[in-house]
Scaffold this motif. Structure first.
Motif, PDB file in Angstrom:
ATOM      1  N   GLY A  25       0.821  -1.200   0.000  1.00  0.00           N
ATOM      2  CA  GLY A  25       0.000   0.000   0.000  1.00  0.00           C
ATOM      3  C   GLY A  25       0.857   1.252   0.000  1.00  0.00           C
ATOM      4  O   GLY A  25       1.801   1.387  -0.776  1.00  0.00           O
ATOM      5  N   SER A  26       0.557   2.174   0.903  1.00  0.00           N
ATOM      6  CA  SER A  26       1.307   3.425   0.975  1.00  0.00           C
ATOM      7  C   SER A  26       2.559   3.304   1.819  1.00  0.00           C
ATOM      8  O   SER A  26       3.241   4.303   2.055  1.00  0.00           O
ATOM      9  CB  SER A  26       0.419   4.548   1.529  1.00  0.00           C
ATOM     10  OG  SER A  26       0.009   4.247   2.852  1.00  0.00           O
ATOM     11  N   GLY A  27       2.873   2.081   2.292  1.00  0.00           N
ATOM     12  CA  GLY A  27       4.150   1.858   2.959  1.00  0.00           C
ATOM     13  C   GLY A  27       4.117   1.922   4.467  1.00  0.00           C
ATOM     14  O   GLY A  27       5.169   2.080   5.105  1.00  0.00           O
ATOM     15  N   TYR A  72      11.930  -4.084   1.868  1.00  0.00           N
ATOM     16  CA  TYR A  72      11.351  -4.356   0.550  1.00  0.00           C
ATOM     17  C   TYR A  72       9.821  -4.268   0.601  1.00  0.00           C
ATOM     18  O   TYR A  72       9.202  -4.635   1.605  1.00  0.00           O
ATOM     19  CB  TYR A  72      11.739  -5.754   0.067  1.00  0.00           C
ATOM     20  CG  TYR A  72      13.195  -5.887  -0.320  1.00  0.00           C
ATOM     21  CD1 TYR A  72      13.576  -5.919  -1.658  1.00  0.00           C
ATOM     22  CD2 TYR A  72      14.193  -5.978   0.650  1.00  0.00           C
ATOM     23  CE1 TYR A  72      14.905  -6.043  -2.026  1.00  0.00           C
ATOM     24  CE2 TYR A  72      15.535  -6.093   0.292  1.00  0.00           C
ATOM     25  CZ  TYR A  72      15.881  -6.129  -1.047  1.00  0.00           C
ATOM     26  OH  TYR A  72      17.199  -6.237  -1.409  1.00  0.00           O
ATOM     27  N   GLY A  73       9.241  -3.804  -0.510  1.00  0.00           N
ATOM     28  CA  GLY A  73       7.794  -3.722  -0.593  1.00  0.00           C
ATOM     29  C   GLY A  73       7.309  -3.944  -2.012  1.00  0.00           C
ATOM     30  O   GLY A  73       7.974  -3.575  -2.982  1.00  0.00           O
ATOM     31  N   ILE A  74       6.126  -4.551  -2.134  1.00  0.00           N
ATOM     32  CA  ILE A  74       5.477  -4.783  -3.433  1.00  0.00           C
ATOM     33  C   ILE A  74       4.074  -4.212  -3.354  1.00  0.00           C
ATOM     34  O   ILE A  74       3.348  -4.452  -2.388  1.00  0.00           O
ATOM     35  CB  ILE A  74       5.390  -6.285  -3.769  1.00  0.00           C
ATOM     36  CG1 ILE A  74       6.756  -6.969  -3.623  1.00  0.00           C
ATOM     37  CG2 ILE A  74       4.839  -6.495  -5.167  1.00  0.00           C
ATOM     38  CD1 ILE A  74       6.679  -8.494  -3.699  1.00  0.00           C
ATOM     39  N   GLU A  75       3.685  -3.454  -4.371  1.00  0.00           N
ATOM     40  CA  GLU A  75       2.340  -2.886  -4.428  1.00  0.00           C
ATOM     41  C   GLU A  75       1.846  -2.964  -5.878  1.00  0.00           C
ATOM     42  O   GLU A  75       2.534  -2.530  -6.788  1.00  0.00           O
ATOM     43  CB  GLU A  75       2.338  -1.437  -3.936  1.00  0.00           C
ATOM     44  CG  GLU A  75       1.080  -0.664  -4.226  1.00  0.00           C
ATOM     45  CD  GLU A  75      -0.182  -1.335  -3.706  1.00  0.00           C
ATOM     46  OE1 GLU A  75      -1.186  -1.359  -4.453  1.00  0.00           O
ATOM     47  OE2 GLU A  75      -0.162  -1.866  -2.571  1.00  0.00           O
ATOM     48  N   ILE A  76       0.645  -3.516  -6.057  1.00  0.00           N
ATOM     49  CA  ILE A  76       0.150  -3.765  -7.398  1.00  0.00           C
ATOM     50  C   ILE A  76      -0.196  -2.474  -8.140  1.00  0.00           C
ATOM     51  O   ILE A  76      -0.037  -2.397  -9.361  1.00  0.00           O
ATOM     52  CB  ILE A  76      -1.074  -4.707  -7.351  1.00  0.00           C
ATOM     53  CG1 ILE A  76      -1.432  -5.187  -8.760  1.00  0.00           C
ATOM     54  CG2 ILE A  76      -2.250  -4.050  -6.665  1.00  0.00           C
ATOM     55  CD1 ILE A  76      -2.449  -6.316  -8.782  1.00  0.00           C
ATOM     56  N   SER A  77      -0.651  -1.459  -7.434  1.00  0.00           N
ATOM     57  CA  SER A  77      -1.013  -0.196  -8.077  1.00  0.00           C
ATOM     58  C   SER A  77       0.241   0.662  -8.264  1.00  0.00           C
ATOM     59  O   SER A  77       0.916   0.993  -7.301  1.00  0.00           O
ATOM     60  CB  SER A  77      -2.032   0.575  -7.228  1.00  0.00           C
ATOM     61  OG  SER A  77      -2.123   1.920  -7.654  1.00  0.00           O
TER      62      SER A  77
END
Length: 739
Positions: free
Chosen positions: A354-356, A396-401
């Protein structure tokens, strides 16, 4: 010391005991109602004129009468050329902080009219948040844009400055000057409160949106770019009194400002190309307005929590309103991060960031840990390296949008970086696909120590739409453990995202790694999802289950009852050993219950019952053998000729009787299977889950269904206990989490 404290110390102002009334000591002890927000703006302007601009007390008049033709009006503040107050020099018009754009334009006109009527040369219009300065030229009193200034002159200056903000100008960000300190030529950027930053972000966004000139999504993207430029400009090395580039200069064509800001953007984009790919598309006029909102703010030096909350508050209200995105409430994020014993050496991932929020709190936790090892000032380099290396290399982060991912990166940049490993991608892709799509080799299975995530609930992945469903074991139908012959698993047509994310997280964790995940309670309670719970028990050690209140997500727009699971990944060999134990347990139960023999007996009984024509006729006494052309002896002997049997089986009564008979035997089979499944679950809990699990019910988590604070938070009490529990079990398993 802030300006108000300085003024009280110097005897310029005082307040009533309850703080409701403000008194201007040197202006007839004039009393003002300080509950009126416009009064706070006027006080701030007055104190700036005294301390920042250096005007003497005798030069400043408050609530000054101005003759407007036949009527007399009252100007908020008038500054005169000298202490004799013979000639007005500057008119100040003050408005409340939340003044709208249209109201502010009217305030500009009002200030001009006062200035023209009184003969003042300059006008300053302020709402605290918004400031505009003008030189009121006698030959063009209606001119606005060409008369606009970056600032008004300070005391003793004949001409307005070319710019307002420079590196190390007048102020440190916390203290006002004393009367003994010389007035410096330029202003330093100022730290702003959370509420003030939030207000400015929203004002800037509304300006870009323009009531529909840009759609809200595009307006948000453009604001992101300008915030990025602002931060990048602040980081540029400067000599004392050297101006900042992200500000409006005197007599500057808006196109020149646009060109300069684009130059900042290109310079920053070269060093962080993954953040922004598109160019700035704003008009020069729009950009100039937004620069006016942001130019005086010191985003780099502002309190980390304040600026972070300001940006997140803006993000949350914006995305919830325009995208239907529901981010994890701060209280839950803070709780999960506090429960996990990770360090600056741990590799941390959020698979749907999301926004982290989780990433930011993880970074803040490591930053606070640095305080335990290094002195912030005497060991500044070591302190910075301790947490910044974690932000750059381990987070690390993954966000689809793509847009929300970019917002997360900006959120990280505002929090002093850590955006490098945030990527825009579908978090359910394989690690190889994620690496190929992002160019980041860090997204590898079996690598991470901790995963903190709140996956999207309720979405369905269809096999016909997403081919990757076949990559997940939980994307296949579970085999019936009671079947006499094992059948190949058939692919599911659909699967929920939260179930797939649980398996994806398992793939990303290293053996011994810990997953903290928010899940809908259906995964824990629905009988149809028993296969998911069984698989979790094989792959993980269940550490903690915390049930959240029904209202946990209501204020954020979602009402699903949820829980937080903390799970530790078993090594593959341990999972396989568990799986083998499960198979052995299942075979033992089948033998002990003689299940297949009981099923065969039920099948035989059903076949014999369906040939008992006498029982059928007894069930329908009005239907006699003679009616069917049958002899009573033939029926009793169950020796019906084929033609007569077909005739009997064609009757509606027979079909009804046969279905009822079959339903009865089906119910017996189901009851037998359910009893065996229950025996299996009890045996699995007793033999495979033979360890302690920390279970808790949080009834109040700090806010109610509307988001209003409740004054109580069970999570704060639970977090230290859970942290100790998890830490103990991590160390007790010999995992490699603490390298």
């Amino acid at each position: 010391m802030n300006l108000i404290d300085q003024a009280k110390r110097d005897g310029l102002i005082s307040f009533s005991a309850d703080g409701k009334y403000l008194y201007y000591t040197n202006h007839g002890n004039k009393r003002r109602n300080f509950d009126n927000p416009e009064e706070a703006t006027q006080l701030d302007a007055y104190l700036q004129l005294r301390y920042h601009y250096g005007y003497g007390e005798q030069q400043i008049a408050l609530f000054e009468p101005v003759q407007m033709g036949a009527s007399t009006r009252e100007a908020d503040i008038v500054v005169f050329v000298d202490a004799g107050r013979a000639k007005p020099y500057l008119v100040v018009e003050c408005k409340k902080p939340d003044t709208s754009g249209k109201e502010f334009v009217l305030a500009v006109d009002q200030a001009f009219s006062y200035a023209v009527a009184s003969g003042a040369r300059f006008a300053w219009i302020t709402s605290g948040t918004t400031n505009e300065y003008y030189e009121v030229l006698s030959d063009a009193p209606r001119e606005r844009s060409k008369n606009r200034l970056p600032n008004i002159p300070r005391a003793g200056e004949n001409e307005p400055p070319v710019f307002k903000y420079a590196y190390k100008g007048l102020l440190s960000t916390d203290e006002a000057p004393t009367d003994a300190e010389p007035v410096q030529p330029y202003f330093e950027l100022q730290k702003l409160s959370e509420s003030e930053l939030t207000r400015r972000f929203k004002l800037a966004h509304n300006t870009l949106w323009g009531g529909g000139e840009l759609n809200p999504s595009d307006a948000f993207d453009e604001l992101d770019k300008l915030i990025f430029c602002k931060i990048w400009d602040e980081k540029e090395p400067r000599r004392p009194n050297q101006p900042y580039a992200f500000q409006v200069y005197r007599n500057e064509d808006p196109e020149e400002l646009l060109k300069r800001v684009k130059g900042i953007y290109e310079k920053g984009r070269k060093k962080a190309p993954e953040v922004f790919k598109a160019d700035i598309t704003l008009t020069a006029a729009k950009l100039r307005t937004v620069v006016g909102y942001l130019e005086g703010a010191n985003l780099s030096a502002s309190d980390l929590d304040s600026k972070g909350r300001a940006f997140e508050t803006f993000l949350d209200s914006y995305f919830r309103g325009d995208f239907g995105q529901y981010f994890t409430p701060r209280a839950i994020v803070e709780f999960i991060v506090e429960c996990l014993p990770f360090t600056h050496e741990s590799l941390v991932l959020d698979t749907s960031c999301g926004s982290g929020g989780f990433l930011l709190y993880a970074l803040d936790k490591v930053r606070k840990q640095a305080d335990d090892f290094y002195h912030k000032e005497r060991q500044a380099a070591e302190h910075y390296r301790h947490w910044h290396d974690f932000a750059e290399k381990n987070l690390y982060g993954i966000e689809i949008s793509e847009q929300i991912a970019r917002a997360a990166k900006m959120n990280m940049i505002i929090h002093d970086d850590g955006h490098t490993n945030v990527i825009a991608a579908d978090g359910l892709l394989t690690d190889e696909e994620l690496q190929r799509k992002s160019g980041n080799s860090g997204f590898r299975y079996g690598r991470f120590d901790f995963i903190l995530t709140n996956p999207p609930f309720g979405s369905i992945v269809k096999q016909t739409e997403q081919a990757y469903l076949k990559n997940y074991q939980l994307g296949f139908k579970e085999s019936d453990w009671k079947a006499a012959v094992t059948q190949p698993q058939a692919p599911r047509l659909t699967q929920s995202t939260e179930v797939l994310f649980m398996e994806q997280c398992h793939k990303f964790l290293q053996p011994g790694g810990v997953l903290a995940i928010v899940i809908p309670d259906g995964i824990l309670t629905n009988s149809s999802l028993q296969y998911v719970r069984d698989e979790l028990a094989l792959r993980y050690r269940i550490l903690v289950v915390v049930s959240l209140p029904q209202t946990a997500f209501t204020a954020n727009g979602a009402g699903v009852k949820s829980s937080v699971l903390f799970l530790q990944k078993h090594p593959d060999e341990a999972t396989e050993a568990q799986r083998q134990r499960q198979r052995e347990l299942e075979q033992r139960l089948l033998r002990e219950q003689n299940y297949h023999a009981q099923l065969a007996a039920l099948d035989d009984a059903q076949r014999f019952a369906q040939r008992d024509w006498g029982a059928f006729l007894n069930a329908y006494p009005d239907l006699t053998p003679a009616d069917l052309g049958l002899s009573v002896a033939a029926v009793r002997a169950v020796a019906l000729p084929p033609a007569q049997r077909r005739l009997l089986e064609q009757t509606a009564e027979y079909r009804t009787w046969k279905k009822q008979l079959a339903d009865g035997y089906t119910e017996q089979r189901q009851r037998l299977a359910e009893q065996l499944d229950e025996a299996r679950q009890q045996a699995l809990r007793h033999e495979l889950l033979d360890y302690d699990i920390f279970m808790a019910l949080a009834e109040d988590i700090g806010y109610d269904a509307t988001g209003k604070p409740t004054g109580r938070n069970d999570l704060k009490e639970l977090a230290p206990e859970i942290n100790r529990f998890i830490d103990h079990h991590i160390h007790g398993t010999g995992s490699a989490l603490f390298r």
